[in-house]
Design a protein around this motif. Sequence first.
Motif, PDB file in Angstrom:
ATOM      1  N   SER A   1       4.795   0.920   0.198  1.00 36.92           N
ATOM      2  CA  SER A   1       5.631  -0.220   1.120  1.00 36.92           C
ATOM      3  C   SER A   1       5.060  -1.622   0.931  1.00 36.92           C
ATOM      4  O   SER A   1       3.745  -1.786   0.734  1.00 36.92           O
ATOM      5  CB  SER A   1       5.208   0.170   2.596  1.00 36.92           C
ATOM      6  N   LEU A   2       5.958  -2.485   1.226  1.00 41.11           N
ATOM      7  CA  LEU A   2       5.718  -3.920   0.968  1.00 41.11           C
ATOM      8  C   LEU A   2       6.317  -4.567   2.283  1.00 41.11           C
ATOM      9  O   LEU A   2       7.187  -4.406   2.566  1.00 41.11           O
ATOM     10  CB  LEU A   2       6.261  -4.391  -0.383  1.00 41.11           C
TER      11      LEU A   2
ATOM     12  N   ALA B   1       0.797  -1.323  -0.052  1.00 43.20           N
ATOM     13  CA  ALA B   1      -0.006   0.179  -0.022  1.00 43.20           C
ATOM     14  C   ALA B   1       0.982   1.446  -0.106  1.00 43.20           C
ATOM     15  O   ALA B   1       1.979   1.148   0.323  1.00 43.20           O
ATOM     16  CB  ALA B   1      -0.788  -0.096   1.282  1.00 43.20           C
ATOM     17  N   PRO B   2       0.403   2.355  -0.324  1.00 39.65           N
ATOM     18  CA  PRO B   2       1.045   3.405  -0.367  1.00 39.65           C
ATOM     19  C   PRO B   2       1.537   3.823   1.407  1.00 39.65           C
ATOM     20  O   PRO B   2       0.669   3.441   2.172  1.00 39.65           O
ATOM     21  CB  PRO B   2       0.136   4.778  -0.410  1.00 39.65           C
ATOM     22  N   ARG B   3       2.957   4.184   1.535  1.00 31.42           N
ATOM     23  CA  ARG B   3       3.491   4.161   2.656  1.00 31.42           C
ATOM     24  C   ARG B   3       2.616   5.182   3.588  1.00 31.42           C
ATOM     25  O   ARG B   3       2.564   4.893   4.661  1.00 31.42           O
ATOM     26  CB  ARG B   3       4.983   4.701   2.816  1.00 31.42           C
TER      27      ARG B   3
ATOM     28  N   ARG C   1      14.725  -0.498  -1.679  1.00 29.72           N
ATOM     29  CA  ARG C   1      13.954   0.198  -2.727  1.00 29.72           C
ATOM     30  C   ARG C   1      14.083  -0.427  -4.183  1.00 29.72           C
ATOM     31  O   ARG C   1      15.131  -0.845  -4.342  1.00 29.72           O
ATOM     32  CB  ARG C   1      14.343   1.613  -2.577  1.00 29.72           C
ATOM     33  N   LEU C   2      13.029  -0.212  -4.781  1.00 28.57           N
ATOM     34  CA  LEU C   2      12.976  -0.449  -6.264  1.00 28.57           C
ATOM     35  C   LEU C   2      12.332   0.709  -6.873  1.00 28.57           C
ATOM     36  O   LEU C   2      11.189   0.940  -6.647  1.00 28.57           O
ATOM     37  CB  LEU C   2      12.533  -1.710  -6.407  1.00 28.57           C
ATOM     38  N   ASP C   3      13.147   1.445  -7.831  1.00 31.86           N
ATOM     39  CA  ASP C   3      12.678   2.585  -8.614  1.00 31.86           C
ATOM     40  C   ASP C   3      11.682   1.952  -9.530  1.00 31.86           C
ATOM     41  O   ASP C   3      12.384   1.157 -10.615  1.00 31.86           O
ATOM     42  CB  ASP C   3      13.606   3.555  -9.146  1.00 31.86           C
ATOM     43  N   LEU C   4      10.557   2.313  -9.630  1.00 32.44           N
ATOM     44  CA  LEU C   4       9.636   1.882 -10.635  1.00 32.44           C
ATOM     45  C   LEU C   4       9.363   2.920 -11.679  1.00 32.44           C
ATOM     46  O   LEU C   4       8.615   2.626 -12.873  1.00 32.44           O
ATOM     47  CB  LEU C   4       8.248   1.634 -10.238  1.00 32.44           C
TER      48      LEU C   4
ATOM     49  N   ALA D   1      10.577  -1.918   0.966  1.00 31.73           N
ATOM     50  CA  ALA D   1      10.404  -3.114   1.838  1.00 31.73           C
ATOM     51  C   ALA D   1      11.209  -3.027   2.985  1.00 31.73           C
ATOM     52  O   ALA D   1      12.447  -2.181   2.816  1.00 31.73           O
ATOM     53  CB  ALA D   1      10.609  -4.563   0.879  1.00 31.73           C
ATOM     54  N   TYR D   2      10.933  -3.661   4.021  1.00 31.92           N
ATOM     55  CA  TYR D   2      11.732  -3.744   5.326  1.00 31.92           C
ATOM     56  C   TYR D   2      12.056  -4.840   5.852  1.00 31.92           C
ATOM     57  O   TYR D   2      11.773  -5.444   7.050  1.00 31.92           O
ATOM     58  CB  TYR D   2      11.093  -2.523   6.427  1.00 31.92           C
TER      59      TYR D   2
END
Length: 191
Positions: free
Chosen positions: A102-103, A79-81, A186-189, A139-140
């Motif tokens: 965020s995942l 979902a959106p952070r 992080r992954l830049d989309l 993701a964390y």
Amino acid sequence: MTLDVRPASVFEDMRALLGPKSPDATVCWCLSHRVPSKLNNELRGPARGAYAAGLCRADPPPGVLAYDGDEPVGWAAVAPRSATSFARSRTIPHVDDLPVWSLWCVRVRPGHRGKGVSHALIAGAVDFARSHGAPVIEAYPLDNGDARVDMTMAYAGIRKNFERAGFTHAADTTSVLAGHPRVLMRLDLRR
């Protein structure tokens, strides 16, 4: 096993992965990072499931589900952070002002682990976030190296799985889960 990852819009399938055996039990339903702390503490027993059912009817739904045929075998919360407790976290830093997604939870049903379900869930969550206009997904996960992780606490995912999916280390955190530090990946989309 042929895996298909779809938006989590079918509550019964979400229930199969996250719901309790006893309808009166209070389990997470992956709400602890999605709702404010006060509401999280107020939602007890069946009220938690009812809240999760409402999320499945929302647009966007609360995450993605992995299916082996018609059987739900995995879940990922995305979902959106800004709509999660991570927006106000003191332990997980903000890298920049982008409206990141965020995942934070990856769960694979027992009996289906070790078959690539978590990898499919991460890829499906990335596609889901991208399709909803996310410029970046975070993701964390646990930075556990080669150490074993207690399966009940592995919901955050492990660093290696996110690296395999193209995520890169963006920051250290002060968050620790099951004795392992968590890192911000992080992954830049936008590429």
